[in-house]
Enzyme design. Structure first.
Site, PDB file in Angstrom:
ATOM      1  N   LEU A 309      -8.826 -18.059 -44.884  1.00  0.00           N
ATOM      2  CA  LEU A 309      -7.760 -17.493 -44.065  1.00  0.00           C
ATOM      3  C   LEU A 309      -7.902 -17.950 -42.613  1.00  0.00           C
ATOM      4  O   LEU A 309      -6.919 -18.324 -41.957  1.00  0.00           O
ATOM      5  CB  LEU A 309      -7.812 -15.964 -44.166  1.00  0.00           C
ATOM      6  N   GLN A 312      -6.748 -21.542 -42.285  1.00  0.00           N
ATOM      7  CA  GLN A 312      -5.290 -21.642 -42.305  1.00  0.00           C
ATOM      8  C   GLN A 312      -4.692 -21.208 -40.971  1.00  0.00           C
ATOM      9  O   GLN A 312      -3.712 -21.795 -40.498  1.00  0.00           O
ATOM     10  CB  GLN A 312      -4.729 -20.772 -43.437  1.00  0.00           C
ATOM     11  N   GLU A 313      -5.282 -20.226 -40.349  1.00  0.00           N
ATOM     12  CA  GLU A 313      -4.745 -19.705 -39.093  1.00  0.00           C
ATOM     13  C   GLU A 313      -5.038 -20.621 -37.905  1.00  0.00           C
ATOM     14  O   GLU A 313      -4.156 -20.862 -37.077  1.00  0.00           O
ATOM     15  CB  GLU A 313      -5.323 -18.312 -38.824  1.00  0.00           C
ATOM     16  N   SER A 314      -6.277 -21.133 -37.794  1.00  0.00           N
ATOM     17  CA  SER A 314      -6.655 -21.805 -36.544  1.00  0.00           C
ATOM     18  C   SER A 314      -7.487 -23.070 -36.727  1.00  0.00           C
ATOM     19  O   SER A 314      -7.880 -23.671 -35.724  1.00  0.00           O
ATOM     20  CB  SER A 314      -7.467 -20.839 -35.678  1.00  0.00           C
ATOM     21  N   TYR A 439       1.852 -20.589 -47.230  1.00  0.00           N
ATOM     22  CA  TYR A 439       0.670 -20.015 -46.572  1.00  0.00           C
ATOM     23  C   TYR A 439      -0.360 -19.562 -47.607  1.00  0.00           C
ATOM     24  O   TYR A 439      -1.538 -19.920 -47.535  1.00  0.00           O
ATOM     25  CB  TYR A 439       1.133 -18.841 -45.719  1.00  0.00           C
TER      26      TYR A 439
END
Length: 483
Positions: A309, A312-314, A439
Site C-alpha cells: 500500500l 502504491q501511494e508514494s 489501485y
C-alpha cells in the site's frame, strides 16, 4: 490404540526425515510396499529438489507448488510428510527406483525412456522456454541459438527439449550441469556468463522480476507434462491413489487454485515498472520494514500488504506531496491525519502507523457479512476512493444481480460510478470509479511480489552473496554440436 500428540508426531517426522538424509540408502527400509506400509510407518517419503516449482524454504517454512500438492496428498492418506531434498534430478529418480522414496516430485516430466519408473497422470503442462540476455539481438527462432552460450539443467525436460531440437539443427550445442538451480542459470545469463538458457515458462514467471536483464525468447518444442514418479518394481496402490487424488484436485478446482496462486501473476508489471519496483525493494524498503512490521503487529494486517500500500501511494518516499495536499509515505490527508492523531505526516513511522490504523478503521466499518480476503480488497478500494463511493458500488452490484460481499462483483460496479445513469441515483454521486479498481489491482500485485520475495529471501540472499566465477560455480559440461 495409542494416540500421539501433534507435537510428538511432528518431532518424530523430523527425526525420520533426518534419518533419511543421514543413513546410507542400503540401510533404509524399502518404502514402496504399498499403502499399508506407508500408513503403518505414518509418513509419506518424497524425494524432491530445491526450486520455485518444487520445494524451497520460505519465510514461514517449507513451500513450493509441488510441496503444497504432495502435502495435500499425504494428508489425504492420513499420514505426515517427510521430504528428502536431493541436489540432482538423477538422485531423485534413483531414490524412487531403489524404493528409498515413495515418489519423486521434482519438476519431473513424462519420459518413457527412463527405466524402472512409472508416472502419475498429468499434473501441469510445462513449456520449455528460451530466455536470453537483454541487449543481444532478438532470439526468436532455433537458428538464432547458433553460436550462443546456452545453459540448461542436465537431466531436465528442458535439456531433453534441446536434444530433440539438435536432430533438426545439428550445429546446436550447449552447456549443462545437474546441480544448478534456476536462479543460477538466470544469474549467469544476467551477468554475461551465458547468453541464453532453457527453462520452463512457469519458472520464468516466478523469477523474471529478479532478473530484469533476462528477456523472454521463444517456446522450444512441444509442451511437456509435469508428473510424479513411482518405482516400477513396487505395487500399483500408491500410484493409483495419487491418480485419484490428482483427479479429485482437478475436478474440485483446488488444483487450478494452487496453480493460480503460484503461477498466475505473469502480468505483475510491465518491464520498466518491474525493474523500478525491485530496485526500490532492495534500496528503499529496508529502511521502513521495522515501521511496517510494528504497524502490522498493532493492526493485524500482513506487513507486506501495508508495504505494498505504501509503495502504491508514494513509492516509499516519506516526503511525497501531491498537488491536492496529501503527504507522506502513506499519503494521508490533513483531516485523516487529524482524525487518527498524526501530527507529522512526513515522519515515516507516524505515516505508516497512521495509514495502517486508517485502513483498519475503514475495514472495521464494512459489513460483517463480507468475508476475507474480499473485505481487505474493499477496504483498500475505500482507502482510495472513500467509503461512501464503495457503499454505492456495493448497492449497484446488488442491483445488477451480483453479490455485494464479493470483490469481483463490486469491482465490476465501481467504474459505473463514472456513468450518469448510475451515479445520478447513487447516494454519494459521481466518482472516478475505475481508479480504485486499478489501485487495488496494483496493491495486490505488489503484495504478491513481496510475499514471493519474502518466502524466497534465503534463496536470493545466497544468490547475491555468491560470486559466479570458475572457483565457486558448478562447471558446465559442454554438449557439442552433432556436426
Amino acid at each position: 490404540m495409542l494416540h500421539l500428540s501433534k507435537r510428538l508426531r511432528a518431532a518424530l517426522t523430523v527425526l525420520l526425515a533426518l534419518a533419511t538424509l543421514l543413513c546410507p540408502a542400503e540401510l533404509l527400509p524399502r518404502l514402496g510396499d504399498g499403502l499399508d506400509s506407508i500408513r503403518q510407518r505414518d509418513f509419506l517419503q518424497v524425494a524432491t529438489r530445491n526450486g520455485p516449482i518444487t520445494f524451497y524454504q520460505g519465510g514461514h517454512g517449507p513451500t513450493g507448488f509441488e510441496y503444497e500438492l504432495v502435502r495435500r496428498f499425504a494428508h489425504s492418506l492420513g499420514v505426515s510428510l517427510a521430504v528428502k531434498n536431493d541436489s540432482r534430478i538423477m538422485d531423485v529418480l534413483d531414490d524412487v527406483r531403489r524404493g528409498t522414496a515413495d515418489l519423486g516430485a521434482a519438476a519431473l516430466t513424462l519420459d518413457q525412456s527412463r527405466s524402472g519408473l512409472r508416472y502419475s497422470q498429468p499434473i501441469l503442462t510445462l513449456q520449455p522456454l528460451v530466455v536470453y540476455r537483454r541487449g543481444l539481438p532478438p532470439v526468436r527462432t532455433l537458428d538464432d541459438l547458433l553460436n550462443l552460450r546456452i545453459g540448461v539443467i542436465a537431466g531436465s525436460g528442458s535439456a531433453a527439449a534441446l536434444r530433440a531440437q539438435q536432430q533438426n539443427l545439428p550445429g546446436l550445442g550447449w552447456r549443462e550441469a545437474d546441480d544448478l538451480a534456476i536462479a543460477d542459470l538466470l544469474e549467469m545469463v544476467e551477468r554475461d556468463d551465458l547468453d541464453a538458457a532453457v527453462i520452463y515458462t512457469h519458472q520464468f514467471k516466478l523469477n523474471r522480476l529478479f532478473f530484469p536483464n533476462v528477456e523472454r525468447g521463444f517456446a522450444l518444442g512441444k509442451p511437456l507434462t509435469l508428473v510424479w514418479a513411482f518405482s516400477a518394481s513396487q505395487p500399483l496402490a500408491l500410484q493409483q491413489a495419487a491418480n485419484r487424488f490428482i483427479a479429485e484436485q482437478r475436478s474440485s478446482g483446488d488444483l487450478d487454485e494452487l496453480i493460480g496462486r503460484y503461477f498466475g501473476h505473469d502480468d505483475y508489471l510491465e518491464y520498466v515498472g518491474a525493474r523500478l519496483f525491485i530496485r526500490h525493494v532492495r534500496n528503499r524498503l529496508p529502511r521502513f520494514v521495522p515501521y511496517f512490521k510494528e504497524a502490522a503487529r498493532d493492526t493485524g494486517f500482513d506487513w507486506r500488504l501495508l508495504a505494498a500500500l505504501g509503495y502504491q501511494e508514494s513509492h516509499w518516499r516519506p516526503d511525497a506531496t501531491s498537488p491536492t495536499g496529501v503527504r507522506g509515505l502513506m499519503m494521508l490527508t490533513r483531516p485523516t491525519a487529524d482524525e487518527i492523531g498524526i501530527d507529522n505526516r512526513l515522519d515515516p513511522r507516524q505515516s505508516v502507523d497512521g495509514g495502517a490504523r486508517y485502513l483498519l478503521h475503514v475495514r472495521d466499518r464494512l459489513d460483517a457479512s463480507i468475508p476475507e480476503p474480499d473485505r481487505t480488497w474493499m477496504a483498500l478500494a475505500a482507502y482510495n476512493v472513500g467509503l461512501g463511493h464503495l457503499f454505492d458500488a456495493r448497492t449497484i452490484a446488488a442491483q445488477r444481480g451480483g453479490d455485494p460481499d464479493r470483490w469481483i462483483d463490486v469491482r465490476e460496479a465501481l467504474p459505473l460510478l463514472q456513468q450518469r445513469e448510475w451515479y445520478s441515483q447513487a447516494n454519494h454521486g459521481y466518482a472516478r470509479g475505475g481508479e480504485p479498481v486499478i489501485y487495488v489491482r496494483n496493491v495486490r500485485r505488489y503484495y504478491e511480489i513481496l510475499k514471493y520475495v519474502n518466502r524466497s529471501q534465503q534463496q536470493f540472499d545466497q544468490l547475491g552473496q555468491r560470486t559466479l566465477d570458475s572457483d565457486t560455480m558448478t562447471p558446465l559440461e559442454i554438449v557439442t554440436p552433432l556436426m
